[in-house]
Scaffold this active site. Structure first.
Site, short mmCIF file in Angstrom:
data_model
loop_
_atom_site.label_atom_id
_atom_site.label_comp_id
_atom_site.label_asym_id
_atom_site.label_seq_id
_atom_site.Cartn_x
_atom_site.Cartn_y
_atom_site.Cartn_z
N GLY A 51 0.75 -1.25 0.00
CA GLY A 51 0.00 0.00 0.00
C GLY A 51 0.77 1.29 0.00
O GLY A 51 0.18 2.34 -0.25
N GLU A 99 3.83 -6.48 1.98
CA GLU A 99 3.49 -6.94 0.63
C GLU A 99 3.46 -5.77 -0.37
O GLU A 99 2.46 -5.52 -1.02
CB GLU A 99 2.09 -7.59 0.65
CG GLU A 99 1.92 -8.73 1.62
CD GLU A 99 0.46 -9.14 1.83
OE1 GLU A 99 -0.45 -8.46 1.28
OE2 GLU A 99 0.22 -10.13 2.53
N PRO A 100 4.54 -5.02 -0.48
CA PRO A 100 4.51 -3.85 -1.36
C PRO A 100 4.51 -4.23 -2.84
O PRO A 100 5.23 -5.14 -3.25
CB PRO A 100 5.80 -3.10 -1.01
CG PRO A 100 6.72 -4.17 -0.53
CD PRO A 100 5.87 -5.21 0.13
N GLY A 101 3.72 -3.54 -3.60
CA GLY A 101 3.71 -3.74 -5.05
C GLY A 101 4.13 -2.44 -5.72
O GLY A 101 5.27 -2.27 -6.16
N ARG A 102 3.20 -1.49 -5.72
CA ARG A 102 3.40 -0.23 -6.43
C ARG A 102 4.72 0.46 -6.09
O ARG A 102 5.41 0.95 -6.98
CB ARG A 102 2.24 0.71 -6.07
CG ARG A 102 2.22 2.00 -6.87
CD ARG A 102 1.22 3.01 -6.28
NE ARG A 102 -0.03 2.41 -5.91
CZ ARG A 102 -1.11 2.36 -6.69
NH1 ARG A 102 -1.09 2.90 -7.87
NH2 ARG A 102 -2.22 1.79 -6.24
N ARG A 144 -5.50 2.74 -15.84
CA ARG A 144 -5.67 3.51 -14.61
C ARG A 144 -6.40 4.84 -14.81
O ARG A 144 -7.27 5.17 -14.02
CB ARG A 144 -4.32 3.73 -13.90
CG ARG A 144 -3.59 2.42 -13.56
CD ARG A 144 -2.39 2.62 -12.66
NE ARG A 144 -2.80 2.98 -11.32
CZ ARG A 144 -2.76 4.19 -10.82
NH1 ARG A 144 -2.25 5.18 -11.55
NH2 ARG A 144 -3.19 4.44 -9.60
N TYR A 166 -9.71 4.93 -12.70
CA TYR A 166 -9.64 5.69 -11.43
C TYR A 166 -9.48 7.18 -11.66
O TYR A 166 -9.21 7.91 -10.71
CB TYR A 166 -8.43 5.25 -10.60
CG TYR A 166 -8.18 3.78 -10.50
CD1 TYR A 166 -9.06 2.94 -9.82
CD2 TYR A 166 -7.03 3.22 -11.06
CE1 TYR A 166 -8.80 1.58 -9.72
CE2 TYR A 166 -6.77 1.86 -10.95
CZ TYR A 166 -7.66 1.05 -10.28
OH TYR A 166 -7.40 -0.29 -10.18
N CYS A 190 -12.67 2.71 -29.17
CA CYS A 190 -14.00 3.28 -29.41
C CYS A 190 -14.77 3.47 -28.11
O CYS A 190 -15.79 2.81 -27.88
CB CYS A 190 -14.77 2.38 -30.36
SG CYS A 190 -13.79 1.94 -31.78
N GLU A 191 -14.27 4.30 -27.23
CA GLU A 191 -14.93 4.61 -25.96
C GLU A 191 -14.48 6.02 -25.58
O GLU A 191 -13.29 6.32 -25.65
CB GLU A 191 -14.44 3.69 -24.84
CG GLU A 191 -14.61 2.23 -25.10
CD GLU A 191 -15.47 1.55 -24.05
OE1 GLU A 191 -16.02 2.23 -23.15
OE2 GLU A 191 -15.60 0.33 -24.16
N1 LLP Z 1 -1.41 -7.13 -0.76
C1 LLP Z 1 -2.71 -7.25 -1.06
C2 LLP Z 1 -3.53 -8.21 -0.33
C3 LLP Z 1 -3.26 -6.44 -2.05
O1 LLP Z 1 -4.56 -6.54 -2.33
C4 LLP Z 1 -2.45 -5.50 -2.74
C5 LLP Z 1 -3.00 -4.64 -3.79
C6 LLP Z 1 -1.08 -5.44 -2.41
C7 LLP Z 1 -0.60 -6.26 -1.41
C8 LLP Z 1 -0.13 -4.49 -3.08
O2 LLP Z 1 -0.49 -3.17 -2.83
P1 LLP Z 1 0.43 -1.95 -3.33
O3 LLP Z 1 1.70 -1.97 -2.50
O4 LLP Z 1 0.71 -2.13 -4.76
O5 LLP Z 1 -0.40 -0.75 -3.06
N2 LLP Z 1 -5.00 -1.37 -9.60
C9 LLP Z 1 -4.91 -0.34 -8.57
C10 LLP Z 1 -4.27 -0.87 -7.31
C11 LLP Z 1 -4.98 -2.08 -6.74
C12 LLP Z 1 -4.30 -2.64 -5.53
C13 LLP Z 1 -4.88 -3.93 -5.15
N3 LLP Z 1 -4.24 -4.61 -4.07
C14 LLP Z 1 -4.16 0.84 -9.15
O6 LLP Z 1 -3.78 0.80 -10.32
O7 LLP Z 1 -3.99 1.85 -8.48
#
Ligand code: LLP
Length: 423
Positions: free
Chosen positions: A242, A279-282, A318, A322, A349-350
């Protein structure tokens, strides 16, 4: 390449590390996702520094960018992985992940996915409902295995982010109400095929303000205390992902800004033995990627100017989904062309097919544009709508570039389809 900036401008041209973007466009075509290996490493090193000497594991949120090359890079750097599907499990394993560093999140785990994860011997199932707990217990029992579990609790905190990516409120579908968690832990204890190992939460994404994390942590600490009093000891505490990134003028916290108070609070509660999982992604990939696109047509109307580019909402969803803001930078800004205000739109086409609106830029047909901060939830959310082959992906490492996913061809998109042969 400057260490500070993986996408520097040199003599008026935008580079990916040591390679000018026009060279990448010539070689691989557009639209093109370009990732910087140095940027991945830098983002990782911020987490690595924040956990140095601690009992902690960073499980990269695979959904943000699941290209094998990206997963492999993080695997090499020592990451674990947070997966949300059987598909992501296969990807992570294919990239060399060791199963004992994989946690499995998600509200709707199917039986085949549970079986696959049990067979692989993953670190932990993050359980999101009583029904899922029962299903997992049954399948593990059938297979003669013991499933390591954590309950994903919903701490009912507001992450102050976009409603679609806020997940820690009572009204969201995620997790188990924190007040119901003790009862569910006791239910889990009754199953010989389950082993309680942790607790977790994930309150949302693109979080800029730390206070919701710390509120959630307090609630989890009080739950851990209550469980301890009932004789349930945990091995880890997972605070989810997050952490936000800078898209425009945000000032997101550094991983250490989050982790330092977390370690302090654990120490204060005599819980130093607990492993901290994130659990970082972004925040690991978002600013390591650019979507490179070319202006196909300029179209001026009475009310708006449209720059129609070759990337679209199927490539980067995105903005459409959003109303997300991504910086748009001309790769070689034109001298002598007046800046005008443009909506950057795709060929789909949107009317929702836009990438950026109201940007003041000097543009001409054929120009290359960099859509910035596209490394997270860019390619991974892309589709083939309008039978548009998905973009190619390239990883840049200093002066070298690697095609890590070739561009699809239209034929790839329907190769497996069949017209019924009627007699
Ligand atoms: N762990 C869980 C259980 C999650 O559901 C998520 C993201 C993460 C970790 C990773 O979160 P992050 O560090 O990336 O914030 N598609 C959206 C974001 C959806 C996030 C969903 N869950 C966007 O493009 O902003």
């Amino acid at each position: 390449m400057s260490h500070e900036n993986p996408f520097p401008t040199q003599k008026g041209t935008l580079f990916a590390e040591d390679i000018p973007f026009p060279e990448l466009a010539d070689r691989y075509g557009t639209p093109l996702y370009v990732y910087s290996r140095a940027a991945l490493q830098t983002a990782w090193s911020r987490y690595a520094q924040a956990i140095a000497g601690r009992n902690a594991l960073i499980c990269y949120g695979v959904k943000a960018n699941s290209n094998l090359a990206v997963l492999h890079e993080f695997q090499q750097l020592g990451a674990g992985f947070d997966i949300v599907s059987g598909g992501e499990l296969e990807r992570a394993l294919a990239a060399g992940a060791s199963a004992d560093r994989i946690v499995f999140s998600g509200v709707g785990k199917q039986s085949w996915e549970i079986r696959a994860a049990l067979t692989a011997r993953i670190k932990c199932f993050n359980i999101e409902s009583a029904a899922e707990l029962d299903r997992l217990a049954d399948i593990a029992h059938e297979m003669g295995l013991v499933a390591p579990i954590s309950l994903r609790v919903n701490p009912d905190v507001d992450a102050h982010t976009h409603p679609y990516i806020s997940t820690g409120l009572k009204e969201n579908k995620f997790g188990v109400d924190i007040h119901r968690a003790p009862a569910l832990y006791h239910q889990a204890q009754q199953h010989a095929s389950l082993k309680i190992v942790g607790v977790d939460c994930h309150i949302g994404s693109q979080i800029i303000d730390l206070s919701p994390y710390l509120d959630a942590l307090e609630k989890l600490l009080s739950l851990i205390g209550q469980l301890g009093a009932d004789g349930i000891e945990l091995e880890h505490l997972d605070l989810g992902g997050g952490l936000g990134i800078r898209y425009t003028d945000e000032t997101p916290p550094d991983p250490a800004d989050l982790l330092t108070p977390v370690f302090e609070r654990l120490h204060a509660h005599g819980l130093d033995h607990l492993q901290v999982v994130l659990e970082p992604g972004r925040s690991l990939v978002g600013n390591a990627g650019i979507l490179l696109t070319r202006v196909e047509y300029l179209k001026r109307t009475e009310v708006r100017n449209f720059a129609i580019v070759d990337a679209a909402m199927n490539d980067l969803m995105r903005p459409a989904l959003y109303e997300a803001w991504h910086d748009v930078v001309p790769v070689e800004p034109r001298q002598g062309v007046p800046a005008e205000t443009w909506d950057i739109v795709g060929p789909i086409c949107e009317s929702g097919d836009w990438l950026a609106r109201g940007r003041t830029l000097p543009l001409e047909q054929g120009d290359l544009l960099a859509i910035c901060s596209a490394g997270a939830y860019g390619f991974s959310m892309s589709s083939q709508y309008n039978t548009r082959p998905r973009a190619a992906e390239v990883l840049v490492d200093k002066q070298d570039s690697y095609l890590v996913r070739p561009r699809e061809t239209p034929r790839d998109l329907f190769a497996s389809e069949r017209v019924p042969q009627r007699s």
